[in-house]
Design a protein around this motif. Structure first.
Motif, short mmCIF file in Angstrom:
data_model
loop_
_atom_site.label_atom_id
_atom_site.label_comp_id
_atom_site.label_asym_id
_atom_site.label_seq_id
_atom_site.Cartn_x
_atom_site.Cartn_y
_atom_site.Cartn_z
N LEU A 332 45.73 50.92 37.55
CA LEU A 332 46.47 49.71 37.89
C LEU A 332 46.00 49.17 39.25
O LEU A 332 45.82 47.96 39.42
CB LEU A 332 47.97 50.01 37.94
CG LEU A 332 48.63 50.41 36.62
CD1 LEU A 332 50.06 50.87 36.87
CD2 LEU A 332 48.61 49.27 35.62
N ASN A 333 45.79 50.09 40.19
CA ASN A 333 45.31 49.68 41.51
C ASN A 333 43.89 49.11 41.43
O ASN A 333 43.54 48.20 42.17
CB ASN A 333 45.33 50.88 42.47
CG ASN A 333 45.22 50.46 43.92
OD1 ASN A 333 45.91 49.54 44.36
ND2 ASN A 333 44.36 51.12 44.66
N THR A 334 43.09 49.64 40.51
CA THR A 334 41.73 49.12 40.32
C THR A 334 41.76 47.67 39.89
O THR A 334 41.05 46.82 40.44
CB THR A 334 40.99 49.96 39.27
OG1 THR A 334 40.76 51.26 39.79
CG2 THR A 334 39.66 49.32 38.90
N VAL A 335 42.58 47.37 38.88
CA VAL A 335 42.69 45.99 38.41
C VAL A 335 43.17 45.09 39.55
O VAL A 335 42.57 44.05 39.85
CB VAL A 335 43.66 45.89 37.21
CG1 VAL A 335 43.89 44.44 36.83
CG2 VAL A 335 43.11 46.68 36.02
N PHE A 336 44.24 45.52 40.20
CA PHE A 336 44.87 44.72 41.26
C PHE A 336 43.92 44.47 42.42
O PHE A 336 43.72 43.33 42.86
CB PHE A 336 46.12 45.47 41.73
CG PHE A 336 46.83 44.84 42.90
CD1 PHE A 336 47.46 43.61 42.76
CD2 PHE A 336 46.87 45.48 44.13
CE1 PHE A 336 48.12 43.03 43.84
CE2 PHE A 336 47.53 44.92 45.20
CZ PHE A 336 48.16 43.68 45.06
N MET A 337 43.29 45.53 42.93
CA MET A 337 42.45 45.39 44.11
C MET A 337 41.08 44.80 43.79
O MET A 337 40.49 44.12 44.63
CB MET A 337 42.30 46.75 44.81
CG MET A 337 43.57 47.25 45.46
SD MET A 337 44.30 46.08 46.67
CE MET A 337 42.96 45.88 47.83
N SER A 338 40.54 45.08 42.60
CA SER A 338 39.26 44.46 42.22
C SER A 338 39.40 42.94 42.20
O SER A 338 38.57 42.21 42.75
CB SER A 338 38.79 44.96 40.86
OG SER A 338 38.49 46.33 40.88
N VAL A 339 40.45 42.48 41.55
CA VAL A 339 40.70 41.03 41.50
C VAL A 339 40.93 40.49 42.90
O VAL A 339 40.43 39.42 43.26
CB VAL A 339 41.90 40.73 40.57
CG1 VAL A 339 42.29 39.26 40.66
CG2 VAL A 339 41.56 41.09 39.13
N SER A 340 41.67 41.24 43.72
CA SER A 340 41.96 40.80 45.09
C SER A 340 40.68 40.61 45.90
O SER A 340 40.51 39.60 46.61
CB SER A 340 42.87 41.81 45.79
OG SER A 340 44.12 41.91 45.16
#
Length: 387
Positions: A332-340
Motif C-alpha cells: 500500500l505504501n508503495t502505491v501511495f509513495m510511488s504516485v507521490s
C-alpha cells in the motif's frame, strides 16, 4: 516487540538523514551549471531525475518489505546509496551525474521501509502518533538538507556534499544494524504475485486511490516550488548565492515540527478534514509567493505554510492507508509513495517549464491551478464517501 520512544526517535533520525540524499542537489543547481557549462534550468534536471529514481525504487524495491526481512533489506539498500553518492561526487561529466542522480533516488527509499516497520510494531492507538514523529524526522531531513547543502557547497564546493552524505549513510548502516529490530514479512507468494496484488488494491481500495491522487498533486506543487525558488532567488531583485538560498530551508524545517500533532489528529473520527486544511494552506502559500515582490517576509511565511500544508495532507493520507490492510502495508505504501514521487518529479519538471515560459508569476498561477484541481478531487471523494 513494541516500539519504545527511543526506537521511534532513532527511526525518525535515520529517516531524516537518508531522505536528505534526494534533496541535497536542489541548492547545488547553480554551481553544477557553472562547472559543467550548461544552463541553470538544464542543470535542474538532476532534481527531477533524483525524484524519478526515488519513484522507481519505491515501485520495484519497497514492496519486497512484505516478502523479506526488513532490517536486512534496509542495510543492503543503504549500502547502494553510499555507492551512488560516491559516484555523484566523482562524476566527471553531467551525463554521469544524471545517472548517479537516478541511482541516488532509487537507493534512498529506506524511509519507506522504516515507516511500515514502525506501523507494524505500533499499537493501533499509537500508530498515527508514531507515523507523525517519524514523518517529522523525514520532513526535517528534507528541508534542513537544503540549508546544509547550500552552506557546504558555498564553502567547499558541491562535490563535498555528496562525499559527506556517503559518509553519513555509512555510519547509519552501522547504527541501524545494531539497533533496528527484526521485522518478519507475512507474504508467502512470488515476486510476480506480490506486484500483481498492488493492482488489486488500487482497484478495490477507494481510500488508497484518493490518497494517491491528492498526494500526486500536492507533492507536485511542493516540488515545483523548491526547484523553482532556487532560480527565483538567484535572479534579480535578490541575486542570492547558494549559501543564502540554502538557508531558506530552515523556515520549512520549522514548519515540519507540526507533523507529530497532525499524526495524532489523523487517528480521530474524521481525519479527512486535515487534508482540506492542508490544501487551503498550500493555496495561501502560493498567494504569499505571488505577492512577495521584494518583501522576503511574505516568502518565508509562504514556505512555512506550504510545508505545514503538505504535512497535513501527507501524514493524514499515510495514516489512513496503513489502517486498511495491515499485512500489505509495504505494498500500500508503495502505491501511495510511488504516485507521490512521480508527482514530485513531474512537479519539478513543470516548475522549470513554467519558469522558462513566464518566470515567477506563471509558476504561481500554474501552482494555484493545480491546488484547485486537488480540492476538486477532494470534494469528489467527499461526496462519494458520504453516499
Amino acid at each position: 516487540m513494541k516500539l519504545s520512544r527511543t526506537d521511534v526517535m532513532l527511526m525518525a533520525f535515520c529517516t531524516g538523514l537518508i531522505v536528505a540524499n534526494i534533496y541535497y542537489c536542489q541548492p547545488l543547481v547553480i554551481l553544477i551549471a557553472q562547472e559543467f557549462k550548461v544552463s541553470e534550468s538544464h542543470a535542474g534536471m538532476v532534481t527531477y531525475l533524483t525524484q524519478a529514481g526515488y519513484a522507481l525504487g519505491l515501485f520495484l524495491v519497497v514492496p519486497l518489505g512484505d516478502m523479506f526481512e526488513r532490517r536486512k533489506q534496509i542495510l543492503i539498500i543503504t549500502g547502494m546509496a553510499v555507492a551512488s553518492l560516491f559516484l555523484a561526487a566523482i562524476s566527471h561529466s553531467f551525463l554521469l551525474l544524471q545517472i548517479a542522480s537516478v541511482l541516488i533516488g532509487a537507493s534512498s527509499v529506506v524511509p519507506q521501509l522504516i515507516l511500515p516497520m514502525a506501523a507494524n510494531l505500533s499499537s493501533d492507538e499509537k500508530r498515527g502518533e508514531t507515523i507523525g514523529i517519524i514523518t517529522s524526522g523525514l520532513l526535517i531531513g528534507i528541508l534542513a538538507s537544503r540549508s546544509i547543502s547550500g552552506s557546504i557547497a558555498f564553502l567547499w564546493g558541491w562535490r563535498t556534499m555528496y562525499f559527506i552524505a556517503a559518509g553519513i549513510c555509512t555510519l547509519l548502516m552501522i547504527l541501524m544494524a545494531k539497533r533496528f529490530p527484526l521485522s518478519r514479512p507475512s507474504f508467502k507468494g512470488t515476486y510476480t504475485e506480490l506486484m500483481a496484488s498492488m493492482w488489486h488494491y488500487i482497484k478495490t481500495e477507494p481510500i488508497l486511490r484518493e490518497a494517491a491522487m491528492i498526494n500526486f498533486l500536492a507533492f507536485g506543487v511542493l516540488s515545483a516550488f523548491w526547484t523553482t525558488m532556487v532560480l527565483f532567488l538567484a535572479n534579480p531583485p535578490f541575486n542570492f548565492q547558494t549559501l543564502q538560498i540554502g538557508l531558506f530551508g530552515i523556515a520549512g524545517a520549522a514548519g515540519a515540527l507540526a507533523a507529530p500533532l497532525v499524526g495524532k489528529l489523523s487517528t480521530g473520527s474524521n481525519p479527512r478534514k486535515n487534508i482540506l486544511i492542508g490544501l487551503i494552506l498550500q493555496a495561501l502559500s502560493i498567494a504569499a509567493f505571488y505577492y512577495t515582490g521584494g518583501q522576503l517576509y511574505l516568502f518565508i511565511i509562504g514556505i512555512i505554510l506550504i510545508d505545514i500544508g503538505q504535512q497535513a495532507i501527507h501524514v493524514t493520507n499515510q495514516t489512513r492507508i496503513y489502517a486498511l490492510i495491515p499485512e500489505a502495508r509495504n505494498r500500500l505504501n508503495t502505491v501511495f509513495m510511488s504516485v507521490s514521487f512521480v508527482g514530485a518529479a513531474v512537479g519539478s519538471a513543470l516548475g522549470l517549464w513554467l519558469w522558462d515560459s513566464g518566470q515567477w508569476p506563471l509558476f504561481c498561477f500554474g501552482s494555484f491551478a493545480i491546488i484547485l484541481l486537488n480540492i476538486s478531487i477532494y470534494k469528489f471523494y467527499n461526496n462519494k464517501f458520504e453516499r
